[in-house]
Design a protein around this motif. Structure first.
Motif, PDB file in Angstrom:
ATOM      1  N   ASP A 178       0.806  -1.226   0.000  1.00  0.00           N
ATOM      2  CA  ASP A 178       0.000   0.000   0.000  1.00  0.00           C
ATOM      3  C   ASP A 178       0.838   1.274   0.000  1.00  0.00           C
ATOM      4  OD1 ASP A 178       0.955  -0.355   2.616  1.00  0.00           O
ATOM      5  OD2 ASP A 178      -0.754   0.706   3.491  1.00  0.00           O
ATOM      6  N   SER A 179       2.101   1.178  -0.383  1.00  0.00           N
ATOM      7  CA  SER A 179       2.945   2.370  -0.386  1.00  0.00           C
ATOM      8  C   SER A 179       2.624   3.266  -1.582  1.00  0.00           C
ATOM      9  CB  SER A 179       4.430   1.978  -0.435  1.00  0.00           C
ATOM     10  OG  SER A 179       4.758   1.429  -1.694  1.00  0.00           O
ATOM     11  N   PHE A 180       2.870   4.554  -1.425  1.00  0.00           N
ATOM     12  CA  PHE A 180       2.666   5.498  -2.515  1.00  0.00           C
ATOM     13  C   PHE A 180       3.566   5.139  -3.694  1.00  0.00           C
ATOM     14  CE2 PHE A 180       3.686   9.375  -4.846  1.00  0.00           C
ATOM     15  CZ  PHE A 180       2.419   9.878  -5.114  1.00  0.00           C
ATOM     16  N   GLU A 181       4.786   4.718  -3.406  1.00  0.00           N
ATOM     17  CA  GLU A 181       5.743   4.392  -4.468  1.00  0.00           C
ATOM     18  C   GLU A 181       5.253   3.232  -5.330  1.00  0.00           C
ATOM     19  OE1 GLU A 181       6.457   4.817  -1.249  1.00  0.00           O
ATOM     20  OE2 GLU A 181       7.440   6.776  -1.425  1.00  0.00           O
ATOM     21  N   ASN A 182       4.691   2.214  -4.695  1.00  0.00           N
ATOM     22  CA  ASN A 182       4.181   1.070  -5.449  1.00  0.00           C
ATOM     23  C   ASN A 182       3.013   1.496  -6.335  1.00  0.00           C
ATOM     24  OD1 ASN A 182       3.687  -1.829  -6.076  1.00  0.00           O
ATOM     25  ND2 ASN A 182       1.826  -1.495  -4.883  1.00  0.00           N
ATOM     26  N   PHE A 183       2.077   2.233  -5.764  1.00  0.00           N
ATOM     27  CA  PHE A 183       0.914   2.672  -6.527  1.00  0.00           C
ATOM     28  C   PHE A 183       1.346   3.571  -7.688  1.00  0.00           C
ATOM     29  CE2 PHE A 183      -2.785   5.121  -7.640  1.00  0.00           C
ATOM     30  CZ  PHE A 183      -3.845   4.236  -7.478  1.00  0.00           C
ATOM     31  N   LYS A 184       2.263   4.476  -7.439  1.00  0.00           N
ATOM     32  CA  LYS A 184       2.743   5.403  -8.461  1.00  0.00           C
ATOM     33  C   LYS A 184       3.377   4.644  -9.628  1.00  0.00           C
ATOM     34  CE  LYS A 184       5.612   9.580  -8.941  1.00  0.00           C
ATOM     35  NZ  LYS A 184       6.664   9.118  -9.889  1.00  0.00           N
ATOM     36  N   SER A 185       4.131   3.605  -9.347  1.00  0.00           N
ATOM     37  CA  SER A 185       4.780   2.820 -10.406  1.00  0.00           C
ATOM     38  C   SER A 185       3.741   2.116 -11.274  1.00  0.00           C
ATOM     39  CB  SER A 185       5.734   1.790  -9.791  1.00  0.00           C
ATOM     40  OG  SER A 185       6.781   2.422  -9.092  1.00  0.00           O
ATOM     41  N   LEU A 186       2.714   1.556 -10.650  1.00  0.00           N
ATOM     42  CA  LEU A 186       1.661   0.891 -11.412  1.00  0.00           C
ATOM     43  C   LEU A 186       0.875   1.891 -12.260  1.00  0.00           C
ATOM     44  CD1 LEU A 186       0.256  -1.515  -8.650  1.00  0.00           C
ATOM     45  CD2 LEU A 186       1.717  -2.139 -10.581  1.00  0.00           C
ATOM     46  N   LEU A 187       0.561   3.041 -11.662  1.00  0.00           N
ATOM     47  CA  LEU A 187      -0.216   4.047 -12.380  1.00  0.00           C
ATOM     48  C   LEU A 187       0.575   4.638 -13.541  1.00  0.00           C
ATOM     49  CD1 LEU A 187      -2.899   5.507 -12.530  1.00  0.00           C
ATOM     50  CD2 LEU A 187      -2.025   7.194 -10.894  1.00  0.00           C
ATOM     51  N   GLU A 188       1.853   4.831 -13.356  1.00  0.00           N
ATOM     52  CA  GLU A 188       2.687   5.356 -14.439  1.00  0.00           C
ATOM     53  C   GLU A 188       2.700   4.411 -15.638  1.00  0.00           C
ATOM     54  OE1 GLU A 188       6.446   6.045 -12.559  1.00  0.00           O
ATOM     55  OE2 GLU A 188       5.947   8.127 -12.022  1.00  0.00           O
ATOM     56  N   PHE A 189       2.703   3.111 -15.381  1.00  0.00           N
ATOM     57  CA  PHE A 189       2.618   2.154 -16.482  1.00  0.00           C
ATOM     58  C   PHE A 189       1.289   2.303 -17.213  1.00  0.00           C
ATOM     59  CE2 PHE A 189       0.759  -1.825 -17.945  1.00  0.00           C
ATOM     60  CZ  PHE A 189       1.649  -2.157 -18.958  1.00  0.00           C
ATOM     61  N   CYS A 190       0.206   2.408 -16.470  1.00  0.00           N
ATOM     62  CA  CYS A 190      -1.128   2.539 -17.074  1.00  0.00           C
ATOM     63  C   CYS A 190      -1.219   3.785 -17.949  1.00  0.00           C
ATOM     64  CB  CYS A 190      -2.202   2.586 -15.991  1.00  0.00           C
ATOM     65  SG  CYS A 190      -2.383   1.047 -15.055  1.00  0.00           S
ATOM     66  N   VAL A 191      -0.628   4.867 -17.479  1.00  0.00           N
ATOM     67  CA  VAL A 191      -0.622   6.107 -18.251  1.00  0.00           C
ATOM     68  C   VAL A 191       0.214   5.944 -19.512  1.00  0.00           C
ATOM     69  CG1 VAL A 191       0.176   8.509 -18.241  1.00  0.00           C
ATOM     70  CG2 VAL A 191      -1.043   7.586 -16.254  1.00  0.00           C
ATOM     71  N   ARG A 192       1.355   5.303 -19.369  1.00  0.00           N
ATOM     72  CA  ARG A 192       2.274   5.149 -20.504  1.00  0.00           C
ATOM     73  C   ARG A 192       1.656   4.349 -21.644  1.00  0.00           C
ATOM     74  NH1 ARG A 192       6.079   3.617 -17.683  1.00  0.00           N
ATOM     75  NH2 ARG A 192       6.169   1.363 -18.039  1.00  0.00           N
ATOM     76  N   VAL A 193       0.920   3.282 -21.327  1.00  0.00           N
ATOM     77  CA  VAL A 193       0.337   2.448 -22.378  1.00  0.00           C
ATOM     78  C   VAL A 193      -1.065   2.916 -22.782  1.00  0.00           C
ATOM     79  CG1 VAL A 193       1.689   0.432 -21.724  1.00  0.00           C
ATOM     80  CG2 VAL A 193      -0.605   0.738 -20.757  1.00  0.00           C
ATOM     81  N   LYS A 194      -1.562   3.951 -22.070  1.00  0.00           N
ATOM     82  CA  LYS A 194      -2.861   4.549 -22.417  1.00  0.00           C
ATOM     83  C   LYS A 194      -4.020   3.551 -22.267  1.00  0.00           C
ATOM     84  CE  LYS A 194      -1.111   8.095 -25.601  1.00  0.00           C
ATOM     85  NZ  LYS A 194       0.323   7.949 -25.259  1.00  0.00           N
ATOM     86  N   VAL A 195      -4.172   3.009 -21.065  1.00  0.00           N
ATOM     87  CA  VAL A 195      -5.328   2.153 -20.815  1.00  0.00           C
ATOM     88  C   VAL A 195      -6.598   2.997 -20.896  1.00  0.00           C
ATOM     89  CG1 VAL A 195      -3.996   0.570 -19.372  1.00  0.00           C
ATOM     90  CG2 VAL A 195      -5.280   2.439 -18.296  1.00  0.00           C
ATOM     91  N   GLU A 196      -7.717   2.339 -21.179  1.00  0.00           N
ATOM     92  CA  GLU A 196      -8.990   3.053 -21.331  1.00  0.00           C
ATOM     93  C   GLU A 196      -9.522   3.549 -19.993  1.00  0.00           C
ATOM     94  OE1 GLU A 196     -11.906   4.733 -23.629  1.00  0.00           O
ATOM     95  OE2 GLU A 196     -10.306   3.456 -24.412  1.00  0.00           O
ATOM     96  N   GLY A 197      -9.381   2.709 -18.979  1.00  0.00           N
ATOM     97  CA  GLY A 197      -9.902   3.074 -17.673  1.00  0.00           C
ATOM     98  C   GLY A 197      -9.203   2.316 -16.562  1.00  0.00           C
ATOM     99  N   ILE A 198      -9.350   2.818 -15.340  1.00  0.00           N
ATOM    100  CA  ILE A 198      -8.776   2.170 -14.156  1.00  0.00           C
ATOM    101  C   ILE A 198      -9.843   2.128 -13.075  1.00  0.00           C
ATOM    102  CG2 ILE A 198      -6.986   2.216 -12.389  1.00  0.00           C
ATOM    103  CD1 ILE A 198      -5.271   3.875 -14.309  1.00  0.00           C
ATOM    104  N   ILE A 199     -10.079   0.938 -12.553  1.00  0.00           N
ATOM    105  CA  ILE A 199     -11.023   0.761 -11.453  1.00  0.00           C
ATOM    106  C   ILE A 199     -10.230   0.619 -10.156  1.00  0.00           C
ATOM    107  CG2 ILE A 199     -12.762  -0.771 -10.442  1.00  0.00           C
ATOM    108  CD1 ILE A 199     -13.574  -1.511 -13.328  1.00  0.00           C
ATOM    109  N   CYS A 200     -10.494   1.512  -9.226  1.00  0.00           N
ATOM    110  CA  CYS A 200      -9.832   1.456  -7.921  1.00  0.00           C
ATOM    111  C   CYS A 200     -10.852   1.860  -6.866  1.00  0.00           C
ATOM    112  CB  CYS A 200      -8.620   2.385  -7.892  1.00  0.00           C
ATOM    113  SG  CYS A 200      -7.717   2.366  -6.326  1.00  0.00           S
ATOM    114  N   PHE A 201     -11.197   0.940  -5.979  1.00  0.00           N
ATOM    115  CA  PHE A 201     -12.210   1.194  -4.967  1.00  0.00           C
ATOM    116  C   PHE A 201     -11.634   1.858  -3.724  1.00  0.00           C
ATOM    117  CE2 PHE A 201     -14.363  -2.046  -7.500  1.00  0.00           C
ATOM    118  CZ  PHE A 201     -15.656  -1.540  -7.552  1.00  0.00           C
TER     119      PHE A 201
END
Length: 288
Positions: free
Chosen positions: A180-203
């Motif tokens: 649950d670290s900010f660094e882990n989340f940031k790394s995953l989100l940066e990948f999603c942005v880079r490949v241009k996913v359509e959407g992200i579901i996060c509850f």
């Protein structure tokens, strides 16, 4: 593994689960919860062997095309699928009848059916959903031990994007003091942005625990993270929703980053995209 014949395969929302139980071994899995009445042990997979026949009939009788969902409660690409090919048969039926597909998995076995997915997407619409929890492959092998690691899932997402298939990523769950670290989340989100996913579901940043999955989760904490179970019990008690102390900061960053990069991030808008058949999206009118 055991086989059964069921009376129906599609839910009222046009979702289907071809199997019950799972062999991925994710330590946090909510589907283990007693309220779902899943097989005991959870790894004793129930195979709905007549699913293709039921799906064939259900789609033949439908008056209007729609999206068919699978993977919400049970991954359609568990290990037994390699030989049984139940998911593959159902995808072929969906493709034949011109329906759409929203499929969710953590497995690279989905690449076996890439040509079918591409055909569904050409005829109607196909959305692949992939779960990401940790950027660290070594940690991934602990919390999701029997399924491909994150780096392989990145490759799957990239291949889907190259094939023109839209991807929605599930960023969850995030286990306090583990991933649950900010660094882990940031790394995953940066990948999603880079490949241009359509959407992200996060509850949110946390997980859910209730009877059935709580005991299994705590057993794995004792094995892999000694002392952490006691910390959870002291901090969260018997709560159903376990929220990380980092949740507010991470979620603010999540929404800001997604909106800046034009990625769907609202729960309702993501599910709306998953559920909308192309005719609805383009505003085309049916001809009578």
């Amino acid at each position: 593994m055991h086989f059964t014949n069921v009376k129906g395969i599609l839910s009222a929302q046009n979702g289907m689960n071809l199997y019950r139980g799972c062999t991925h071994g994710c330590i946090y899995c909510d589907a283990r919860s007693d309220c779902y009445n899943t097989p005991k042990p959870f790894e004793d997979i129930e195979v709905k062997q007549n699913a293709p026949e039921l799906l064939e009939r259900a789609l033949f009788l439908k008056r209007k095309k729609c999206m068919i969902g699978t993977g919400a409660m049970c991954d359609p690409y568990m290990h037994c699928e390699a030989n049984l090919k139940l998911t593959q048969k159902c995808l072929q039926i969906i493709e034949k009848h011109g329906f759409g597909l929203a499929i969710q998995t953590k497995s690279d076995m989905i690449l076996r059916d890439l040509e079918i997915l591409k055909s569904i997407n050409r005829k109607a619409k196909c959305v692949v959903q992939m779960t990401l929890t940790t950027f660290d492959d070594n940690l991934c092998r602990i919390i999701e031990p029997n399924v491909c690691p994150t780096s392989r899932r990145f490759q799957i997402i990239q291949k889907m994007k190259e094939a023109g298939i839209p991807v929605v990523v599930w960023l969850d769950p995030f286990l306090p003091y583990i991933n649950d670290s900010f660094e882990n989340f940031k790394s995953l989100l940066e990948f999603c942005v880079r490949v241009k996913v359509e959407g992200i579901i996060c509850f949110g940043i946390g997980l859910t625990l209730r009877n059935g999955n709580r005991e299994y989760f705590y057993e794995k904490l004792d094995r892999f993270f000694p002392g952490l179970k006691e910390k959870y019990i002291k901090e969260f008690g018997m709560n159903y929703e376990i929220t990380s102390s980092n949740s507010k900061k991470i979620m603010e960053y999540f929404y800001k980053t997604c909106r800046e990069n034009h990625i769907l991030c609202g729960i309702e808008e993501c599910f709306s995209f998953l559920n909308k058949f192309p005719e609805e999206q383009s505003g085309q009118l049916e001809l009578f």
